[in-house]
Design a protein around this motif. Structure first.
Motif, PDB file in Angstrom:
ATOM      1  N   SER A 194       0.943  -1.157  -0.048  1.00  0.00           N
ATOM      2  CA  SER A 194      -0.074   0.087   0.068  1.00  0.00           C
ATOM      3  C   SER A 194       0.828   1.217  -0.068  1.00  0.00           C
ATOM      4  N   ASN A 195       1.988   1.299   0.697  1.00  0.00           N
ATOM      5  CA  ASN A 195       2.719   2.405   0.768  1.00  0.00           C
ATOM      6  C   ASN A 195       3.506   2.555  -0.352  1.00  0.00           C
ATOM      7  N   PHE A 196       3.976   1.433  -1.074  1.00  0.00           N
ATOM      8  CA  PHE A 196       4.703   1.548  -2.405  1.00  0.00           C
ATOM      9  C   PHE A 196       3.484   2.329  -3.319  1.00  0.00           C
ATOM     10  N   ILE A 197       2.144   1.792  -3.297  1.00  0.00           N
ATOM     11  CA  ILE A 197       1.380   2.370  -4.292  1.00  0.00           C
ATOM     12  C   ILE A 197       1.261   3.840  -4.046  1.00  0.00           C
ATOM     13  N   MET A 198       1.225   4.221  -2.822  1.00  0.00           N
ATOM     14  CA  MET A 198       1.074   5.758  -2.345  1.00  0.00           C
ATOM     15  C   MET A 198       2.191   6.396  -3.026  1.00  0.00           C
ATOM     16  N   LEU A 199       3.223   5.951  -2.694  1.00  0.00           N
ATOM     17  CA  LEU A 199       4.778   6.825  -3.244  1.00  0.00           C
ATOM     18  C   LEU A 199       4.559   6.856  -4.660  1.00  0.00           C
ATOM     19  N   ASP A 200       4.172   5.854  -5.425  1.00  0.00           N
ATOM     20  CA  ASP A 200       3.796   5.831  -6.808  1.00  0.00           C
ATOM     21  C   ASP A 200       2.922   6.989  -7.340  1.00  0.00           C
ATOM     22  N   ILE A 201       1.605   6.834  -6.841  1.00  0.00           N
ATOM     23  CA  ILE A 201       0.564   7.823  -7.349  1.00  0.00           C
ATOM     24  C   ILE A 201       0.383   8.928  -6.893  1.00  0.00           C
ATOM     25  N   TYR A 202       1.202   9.443  -5.703  1.00  0.00           N
ATOM     26  CA  TYR A 202       1.361  10.505  -5.145  1.00  0.00           C
ATOM     27  C   TYR A 202       2.520  11.122  -4.963  1.00  0.00           C
ATOM     28  N   ARG A 203       3.632  10.744  -5.887  1.00  0.00           N
ATOM     29  CA  ARG A 203       4.952  11.186  -5.812  1.00  0.00           C
ATOM     30  C   ARG A 203       5.117  12.815  -5.880  1.00  0.00           C
ATOM     31  N   ARG A 204       4.235  13.041  -6.506  1.00  0.00           N
ATOM     32  CA  ARG A 204       4.521  14.722  -6.791  1.00  0.00           C
ATOM     33  C   ARG A 204       4.020  15.517  -5.617  1.00  0.00           C
ATOM     34  N   ASP A 205       2.840  14.934  -5.124  1.00  0.00           N
ATOM     35  CA  ASP A 205       2.426  15.430  -3.926  1.00  0.00           C
ATOM     36  C   ASP A 205       3.310  15.480  -2.784  1.00  0.00           C
ATOM     37  N   PHE A 206       3.942  14.239  -2.622  1.00  0.00           N
ATOM     38  CA  PHE A 206       4.964  14.197  -1.520  1.00  0.00           C
ATOM     39  C   PHE A 206       6.072  15.138  -1.705  1.00  0.00           C
ATOM     40  N   ASN A 207       6.515  15.085  -2.883  1.00  0.00           N
ATOM     41  CA  ASN A 207       7.871  16.033  -3.204  1.00  0.00           C
ATOM     42  C   ASN A 207       7.501  17.595  -3.183  1.00  0.00           C
ATOM     43  N   LEU A 208       6.457  17.928  -3.679  1.00  0.00           N
ATOM     44  CA  LEU A 208       6.249  19.322  -3.895  1.00  0.00           C
ATOM     45  C   LEU A 208       5.606  19.886  -2.466  1.00  0.00           C
ATOM     46  N   PHE A 209       4.871  19.248  -1.690  1.00  0.00           N
ATOM     47  CA  PHE A 209       4.202  19.738  -0.619  1.00  0.00           C
ATOM     48  C   PHE A 209       4.807  19.060   0.560  1.00  0.00           C
ATOM     49  N   LYS A 210       6.159  18.339   0.349  1.00  0.00           N
ATOM     50  CA  LYS A 210       7.130  18.086   1.599  1.00  0.00           C
ATOM     51  C   LYS A 210       6.629  17.537   2.829  1.00  0.00           C
ATOM     52  N   TYR A 211       5.611  16.433   2.350  1.00  0.00           N
ATOM     53  CA  TYR A 211       5.180  15.481   3.134  1.00  0.00           C
ATOM     54  C   TYR A 211       6.086  14.367   3.497  1.00  0.00           C
ATOM     55  N   ALA A 212       6.205  13.676   4.611  1.00  0.00           N
ATOM     56  CA  ALA A 212       6.934  12.634   4.850  1.00  0.00           C
ATOM     57  C   ALA A 212       6.551  11.471   4.185  1.00  0.00           C
ATOM     58  N   LYS A 213       7.269  10.531   3.898  1.00  0.00           N
ATOM     59  CA  LYS A 213       6.786   9.257   2.946  1.00  0.00           C
ATOM     60  C   LYS A 213       6.714   8.189   3.766  1.00  0.00           C
ATOM     61  N   GLU A 214       5.775   8.217   4.880  1.00  0.00           N
ATOM     62  CA  GLU A 214       5.392   7.130   5.632  1.00  0.00           C
ATOM     63  C   GLU A 214       4.230   7.386   6.257  1.00  0.00           C
ATOM     64  N   PRO A 215       3.385   6.315   6.620  1.00  0.00           N
ATOM     65  CA  PRO A 215       1.785   6.920   7.045  1.00  0.00           C
ATOM     66  C   PRO A 215       1.866   7.640   8.306  1.00  0.00           C
ATOM     67  N   ASN A 216       1.121   8.993   8.183  1.00  0.00           N
ATOM     68  CA  ASN A 216       1.095   9.613   9.154  1.00  0.00           C
ATOM     69  C   ASN A 216       0.100  10.861   8.844  1.00  0.00           C
ATOM     70  N   ARG A 217      -0.279  11.634   9.978  1.00  0.00           N
ATOM     71  CA  ARG A 217      -1.307  12.723   9.574  1.00  0.00           C
ATOM     72  C   ARG A 217      -0.306  14.229   9.650  1.00  0.00           C
ATOM     73  N   ASN A 218       0.779  14.029   9.831  1.00  0.00           N
ATOM     74  CA  ASN A 218       1.644  15.213  10.215  1.00  0.00           C
ATOM     75  C   ASN A 218       1.378  16.332   9.024  1.00  0.00           C
ATOM     76  N   PRO A 219       1.953  17.247   9.308  1.00  0.00           N
ATOM     77  CA  PRO A 219       2.150  18.470   8.442  1.00  0.00           C
ATOM     78  C   PRO A 219       3.420  18.201   7.771  1.00  0.00           C
ATOM     79  N   PRO A 220       3.577  19.178   6.439  1.00  0.00           N
ATOM     80  CA  PRO A 220       4.674  19.100   5.908  1.00  0.00           C
ATOM     81  C   PRO A 220       6.237  19.022   6.444  1.00  0.00           C
ATOM     82  N   ALA A 221       7.113  18.049   6.405  1.00  0.00           N
ATOM     83  CA  ALA A 221       8.365  18.176   7.192  1.00  0.00           C
ATOM     84  C   ALA A 221       9.213  19.662   6.761  1.00  0.00           C
ATOM     85  N   LYS A 222       8.895  20.223   5.800  1.00  0.00           N
ATOM     86  CA  LYS A 222       9.473  21.324   5.214  1.00  0.00           C
ATOM     87  C   LYS A 222       8.595  22.338   4.987  1.00  0.00           C
ATOM     88  N   GLU A 223       8.919  23.723   4.680  1.00  0.00           N
ATOM     89  CA  GLU A 223       7.996  24.546   4.204  1.00  0.00           C
ATOM     90  C   GLU A 223       7.758  24.435   2.818  1.00  0.00           C
TER      91      GLU A 223
END
Length: 266
Positions: free
Chosen positions: A225-254
């Motif tokens: 499931s996590n592999f699928i998440m990182l594949d289909i939402y890769r741009r969201d993780f990278n652009l909006f700075k979210y950590a690539k592991e299951p959590n509800r946290n805010p972005p790790a960076k601004e």
């Protein structure tokens, strides 16, 4: 030029790009309140007056001018991909909508038949969610058995439409830091009515549509499931700075606005 999902106050104080499952009901009600001194009576998504929307024909030329001339403050909000996709599942798949029916009519029966997703009774939330995620992957990667729905298509895709057609955001904030982000926006514009973001109600129209999440967020995502998440939402993780592991946290960076504009303009 099309600007889907774009809203603007009647006073033209601010422009907002709606991103589904990212506090859009509350943001829309804030916009409405700052003009009228009251909240819209009902779901702000149903409002046909008192606020400009791209879906309202007479609003389109006003919105196009506002976005392309860049003279009105423009913003949007994004959300952690893990909590957003879980919210989509519990609201749109496991839940009953305001009209008393399942979302998109035959969608859930199709998911049950083709993916084994069960949402009746005391169903296995983790198993059904992971099967739903396979369906989401198929819609995003292959546009089968349907195009991706707006509630689980990537935040970056929604955000990009305004950029690609000549607009620019003055601010993008994560919903995990909603109060701070919304206060920043309100501090940059002139409004007819002040609003206290800390004490106002939250307008989560989907809160009671479906069953409550029974497990911690990390339990829903195994390695696949996590592999699928990182594949289909890769741009969201990278652009909006979210950590690539299951959590509800805010972005790790601004969030870097210049980077967002540069990469989503393509």
């Amino acid at each position: 030029m099309p600007f889907p999902g774009t809203w603007m106050t009647e006073s033209r104080s601010v422009v907002y790009r709606v991103v589904p499952k990212c506090a859009c009901s509350t943001i829309g009600q804030i916009m409405y309140y700052t003009d009228h001194g009251r909240y819209f009576d009902g779901d702000i998504h149903d409002a046909q007056d008192g606020i400009h929307k791209w879906a309202i024909e007479e609003s389109k030329p006003l919105l196009e001018r506002a976005v392309t001339e860049r003279e009105i403050y423009a913003f949007t909000a994004v959300r952690n991909p893990y909590s957003r996709i879980l919210s989509s599942f519990f609201d749109k798949i496991a839940g009953i909508q305001r009209n008393g029916k399942r979302y998109r009519g035959n969608l859930v029966p199709m998911l049950t038949k083709r993916y084994g997703v069960e949402v009746e009774g005391d169903f296995d939330q983790i198993k059904s969610f992971r099967r739903f995620l396979l369906f989401v992957r198929d819609t995003i990667r292959f546009h089968k058995p349907m195009d991706p729905d707006i509630h689980w298509s990537a935040c970056s895709g929604h955000v990009s439409t305004m950029i690609r057609n000549g607009g620019r955001y003055n601010h993008i904030f994560p919903t995990e830091q909603f109060a701070d982000g919304m206060k920043h926006v309100l501090g940059q514009i002139e409004t007819a009515h002040e609003i206290d973001v800390d004490t106002m109600p939250r307008f989560n129209e989907s809160a009671d549509h479906g069953p409550r999440q029974a497990h911690p967020i990390e339990d829903y995502f195994d390695d696949l499931s996590n592999f699928i998440m990182l594949d289909i939402y890769r741009r969201d993780f990278n652009l909006f700075k979210y950590a690539k592991e299951p959590n509800r946290n805010p972005p790790a960076k601004e969030i870097d606005l210049d980077e967002v504009h540069a990469k989503l303009a393509k």
